[in-house]
Design a protein around this motif. Structure first.
Motif, PDB file in Angstrom:
ATOM      1  N   THR A  35       0.828  -1.208   0.000  1.00  0.00           N
ATOM      2  CA  THR A  35       0.000   0.000   0.000  1.00  0.00           C
ATOM      3  C   THR A  35       0.859   1.253   0.000  1.00  0.00           C
ATOM      4  OG1 THR A  35      -1.845  -1.104   1.110  1.00  0.00           O
ATOM      5  CG2 THR A  35      -1.723   1.295   1.308  1.00  0.00           C
ATOM      6  N   LEU A  36       1.874   1.288   0.839  1.00  0.00           N
ATOM      7  CA  LEU A  36       2.740   2.459   0.910  1.00  0.00           C
ATOM      8  C   LEU A  36       3.484   2.681  -0.407  1.00  0.00           C
ATOM      9  CD1 LEU A  36       4.106   1.990   4.520  1.00  0.00           C
ATOM     10  CD2 LEU A  36       2.737   3.914   3.725  1.00  0.00           C
ATOM     11  N   CYS A  37       4.005   1.611  -0.993  1.00  0.00           N
ATOM     12  CA  CYS A  37       4.730   1.753  -2.256  1.00  0.00           C
ATOM     13  C   CYS A  37       3.805   2.188  -3.383  1.00  0.00           C
ATOM     14  CB  CYS A  37       5.440   0.446  -2.615  1.00  0.00           C
ATOM     15  SG  CYS A  37       6.892   0.097  -1.594  1.00  0.00           S
ATOM     16  N   LEU A  38       2.572   1.705  -3.375  1.00  0.00           N
ATOM     17  CA  LEU A  38       1.628   2.114  -4.407  1.00  0.00           C
ATOM     18  C   LEU A  38       1.212   3.571  -4.232  1.00  0.00           C
ATOM     19  CD1 LEU A  38      -0.539  -1.121  -4.696  1.00  0.00           C
ATOM     20  CD2 LEU A  38       0.964  -0.150  -6.457  1.00  0.00           C
ATOM     21  N   LEU A  39       1.106   4.031  -2.990  1.00  0.00           N
ATOM     22  CA  LEU A  39       0.801   5.445  -2.766  1.00  0.00           C
ATOM     23  C   LEU A  39       1.955   6.328  -3.227  1.00  0.00           C
ATOM     24  CD1 LEU A  39      -0.964   5.206   0.707  1.00  0.00           C
ATOM     25  CD2 LEU A  39      -2.032   5.810  -1.481  1.00  0.00           C
ATOM     26  N   VAL A  40       3.191   5.868  -3.055  1.00  0.00           N
ATOM     27  CA  VAL A  40       4.330   6.589  -3.625  1.00  0.00           C
ATOM     28  C   VAL A  40       4.168   6.682  -5.141  1.00  0.00           C
ATOM     29  CG1 VAL A  40       6.826   6.482  -4.065  1.00  0.00           C
ATOM     30  CG2 VAL A  40       5.936   5.985  -1.777  1.00  0.00           C
ATOM     31  N   GLY A  52      -6.491   1.767 -10.646  1.00  0.00           N
ATOM     32  CA  GLY A  52      -5.135   1.305 -10.896  1.00  0.00           C
ATOM     33  C   GLY A  52      -4.455   0.778  -9.643  1.00  0.00           C
ATOM     34  N   LEU A  53      -4.690   1.457  -8.523  1.00  0.00           N
ATOM     35  CA  LEU A  53      -4.153   0.971  -7.255  1.00  0.00           C
ATOM     36  C   LEU A  53      -4.708  -0.417  -6.927  1.00  0.00           C
ATOM     37  CD1 LEU A  53      -4.403   4.244  -5.128  1.00  0.00           C
ATOM     38  CD2 LEU A  53      -2.292   3.133  -5.889  1.00  0.00           C
ATOM     39  N   ASP A  54      -6.014  -0.570  -7.093  1.00  0.00           N
ATOM     40  CA  ASP A  54      -6.643  -1.865  -6.819  1.00  0.00           C
ATOM     41  C   ASP A  54      -6.132  -2.940  -7.776  1.00  0.00           C
ATOM     42  OD1 ASP A  54      -8.130  -0.721  -4.802  1.00  0.00           O
ATOM     43  OD2 ASP A  54      -9.944  -0.483  -6.001  1.00  0.00           O
ATOM     44  N   ALA A  55      -5.939  -2.567  -9.038  1.00  0.00           N
ATOM     45  CA  ALA A  55      -5.492  -3.548 -10.032  1.00  0.00           C
ATOM     46  C   ALA A  55      -4.108  -4.085  -9.697  1.00  0.00           C
ATOM     47  CB  ALA A  55      -5.486  -2.918 -11.423  1.00  0.00           C
ATOM     48  N   ALA A  56      -3.230  -3.226  -9.187  1.00  0.00           N
ATOM     49  CA  ALA A  56      -1.888  -3.684  -8.820  1.00  0.00           C
ATOM     50  C   ALA A  56      -1.956  -4.665  -7.652  1.00  0.00           C
ATOM     51  CB  ALA A  56      -1.010  -2.489  -8.459  1.00  0.00           C
ATOM     52  N   GLN A  57      -2.809  -4.369  -6.679  1.00  0.00           N
ATOM     53  CA  GLN A  57      -2.971  -5.299  -5.552  1.00  0.00           C
ATOM     54  C   GLN A  57      -3.557  -6.633  -6.020  1.00  0.00           C
ATOM     55  OE1 GLN A  57      -1.900  -4.832  -2.500  1.00  0.00           O
ATOM     56  NE2 GLN A  57      -2.269  -2.752  -1.757  1.00  0.00           N
ATOM     57  N   VAL A  58      -4.524  -6.558  -6.930  1.00  0.00           N
ATOM     58  CA  VAL A  58      -5.140  -7.779  -7.453  1.00  0.00           C
ATOM     59  C   VAL A  58      -4.116  -8.617  -8.211  1.00  0.00           C
ATOM     60  CG1 VAL A  58      -6.821  -8.645  -9.152  1.00  0.00           C
ATOM     61  CG2 VAL A  58      -7.488  -6.861  -7.527  1.00  0.00           C
ATOM     62  N   GLU A  59      -3.223  -7.959  -8.947  1.00  0.00           N
ATOM     63  CA  GLU A  59      -2.200  -8.701  -9.676  1.00  0.00           C
ATOM     64  C   GLU A  59      -1.239  -9.401  -8.722  1.00  0.00           C
ATOM     65  OE1 GLU A  59       0.177 -10.133 -12.950  1.00  0.00           O
ATOM     66  OE2 GLU A  59      -1.940  -9.715 -12.543  1.00  0.00           O
ATOM     67  N   SER A 104      11.301   2.680  -9.840  1.00  0.00           N
ATOM     68  CA  SER A 104      11.086   2.839  -8.404  1.00  0.00           C
ATOM     69  C   SER A 104       9.608   2.912  -8.039  1.00  0.00           C
ATOM     70  CB  SER A 104      11.789   4.115  -7.913  1.00  0.00           C
ATOM     71  OG  SER A 104      13.196   3.959  -7.935  1.00  0.00           O
ATOM     72  N   LEU A 105       8.728   2.656  -9.007  1.00  0.00           N
ATOM     73  CA  LEU A 105       7.283   2.747  -8.784  1.00  0.00           C
ATOM     74  C   LEU A 105       6.677   1.354  -8.882  1.00  0.00           C
ATOM     75  CD1 LEU A 105       6.576   5.889 -11.007  1.00  0.00           C
ATOM     76  CD2 LEU A 105       7.338   5.801  -8.612  1.00  0.00           C
ATOM     77  N   LEU A 106       6.080   0.894  -7.801  1.00  0.00           N
ATOM     78  CA  LEU A 106       5.634  -0.499  -7.727  1.00  0.00           C
ATOM     79  C   LEU A 106       4.651  -0.850  -8.833  1.00  0.00           C
ATOM     80  CD1 LEU A 106       5.625  -3.230  -6.340  1.00  0.00           C
ATOM     81  CD2 LEU A 106       3.919  -2.337  -4.720  1.00  0.00           C
ATOM     82  N   HIS A 107       3.687  -0.004  -9.124  1.00  0.00           N
ATOM     83  CA  HIS A 107       2.701  -0.361 -10.150  1.00  0.00           C
ATOM     84  C   HIS A 107       3.352  -0.543 -11.509  1.00  0.00           C
ATOM     85  CE1 HIS A 107       3.018   3.963 -10.718  1.00  0.00           C
ATOM     86  NE2 HIS A 107       2.350   3.886 -11.858  1.00  0.00           N
ATOM     87  N   GLU A 108       4.403   0.258 -11.794  1.00  0.00           N
ATOM     88  CA  GLU A 108       5.106   0.120 -13.063  1.00  0.00           C
ATOM     89  C   GLU A 108       5.980  -1.134 -13.073  1.00  0.00           C
ATOM     90  OE1 GLU A 108       4.968   1.495 -15.861  1.00  0.00           O
ATOM     91  OE2 GLU A 108       3.876   3.366 -15.577  1.00  0.00           O
TER      92      GLU A 108
END
Length: 302
Positions: A35-40, A52-59, A104-108
């Motif tokens: 969660t913290l890394c995705l907020l970054v 997009g935040l939810d999609a990264a967690q789902v992945e 450095s961005l978790l979703h990417e």
């Protein structure tokens, strides 16, 4: 080929909400690393919305669901993660990734399957944790890796012998290298190559989630510092780091300098003066130097 352009920032209103949530999560009883890394990431990338935040967690959940059910030993867990993430999905890093903010961005990193050692390690940590693995991060100087095994006393016997792949009941892997199992000699070589230092047992202690996030933000600040035109990125990275419960007072000075560099002379001068008051309690000479910088910044208003 032109260098990649950093993503555009969120709106001021969106940024304020992201920072509120970041501070709340960082101060929670059990801060959630993903969660913290995705907020970054959302602070960096205005295109990363709630979906997009939810999609990264789902992945991350989906990847965890593809692991075998409790494979057993730390070595078996490490092998299962290597087979899934390193070999099947190709998560790894290359030298060019150090030049990209996206690394450095978790979703990417989840999307591209490429990134810096610490972000690839976050993927491994979060996928393994969801599957119930005994996993923890290891913040070696200059190169983050992942450990499998009991966290308590993780350093005990960790450097017990060069060439030993299983460090006691613990195993180290390098997600940047696709999950390569690290021997004691390998770990020593990583530390020597990155920091010119000898591997010490204390270096193998589990890294707390907030320490991981602080190191991610340090990397972003370093990326921006090498690119003066990206001072806005450096500024938000410093401001997020200041929201962590424990942070160096020096960050306030760094923020002040960035404000001055961006032409916000009054705000920067005010921050410099406030920092000087903090420093004066321990070093009056340094405090006076900072006050001089504040006076110079105010003079640029004329």
């Amino acid at each position: 080929m032109l260098p990649p352009r950093p993503p555009h920032p969120p709106s001021p209103e969106r940024s304020a909400e992201l920072r509120r949530r970041f501070a709340q999560e960082a101060r929670s009883e059990r801060p959630d690393l993903a969660t913290l890394c995705l907020l970054v990431g959302a602070e960096a990338d205005g295109a990363l919305d709630e979906a997009g935040l939810d999609a990264a967690q789902v992945e991350l959940d989906r990847l965890a669901g593809e692991l075998p059910f409790r494979p057993g030993t730390p070595r078996a867990w490490a092998g299962a993660l290597r087979d899934l993430l390193g070999e099947r999905y190709g998560f790894h890093g290359v030298a060019a990734d150090y030049q990209r903010l996206e690394s450095s961005l978790l979703h990417e990193v989840v999307r591209r399957r490429r990134g810096l050692p610490i972000l690839l390690s976050v993927v491994w940590l979060e996928v393994a944790r969801r599957a119930g693995a005994p996993v923890y991060g290891v913040a070696l100087p200059g190169h983050f890796v992942v450990g499998f095994g009991a966290e308590s006393g993780a350093a005990s016997g960790a450097a017990s012998g060069p060439g030993s792949a299983a460090l006691g009941e613990r195993v180290l892997v390098d997600p940047y290298d696709g999950g390569r199992l690290l021997s004691g000699t390998d770990a020593e070589a990583l530390v020597a190559g990155a920091a010119g230092a000898e591997l010490r047992a204390s270096m193998l202690e589990p890294a707390a989630p907030l320490d991981v996030v602080a190191r991610v933000l340090n990397n972003i600040r370093a990326w921006a510092a090498a690119r003066p035109e990206q001072s806005a990125v450096g500024l938000w990275a410093v401001e997020l780091a200041l929201l962590l419960p424990a942070h160096a007072a020096r960050l306030r000075y760094e923020r002040a300098v960035l404000l001055v560099q961006r032409g916000e002379f009054a705000a920067g001068a005010g921050e410099l003066e406030a920092y000087a008051e903090v420093v004066a309690a321990v070093d009056e000479a340094v405090a006076e130097e900072v006050r001089g910088e504040a006076r110079t910044a105010r003079a640029r208003l004329n």
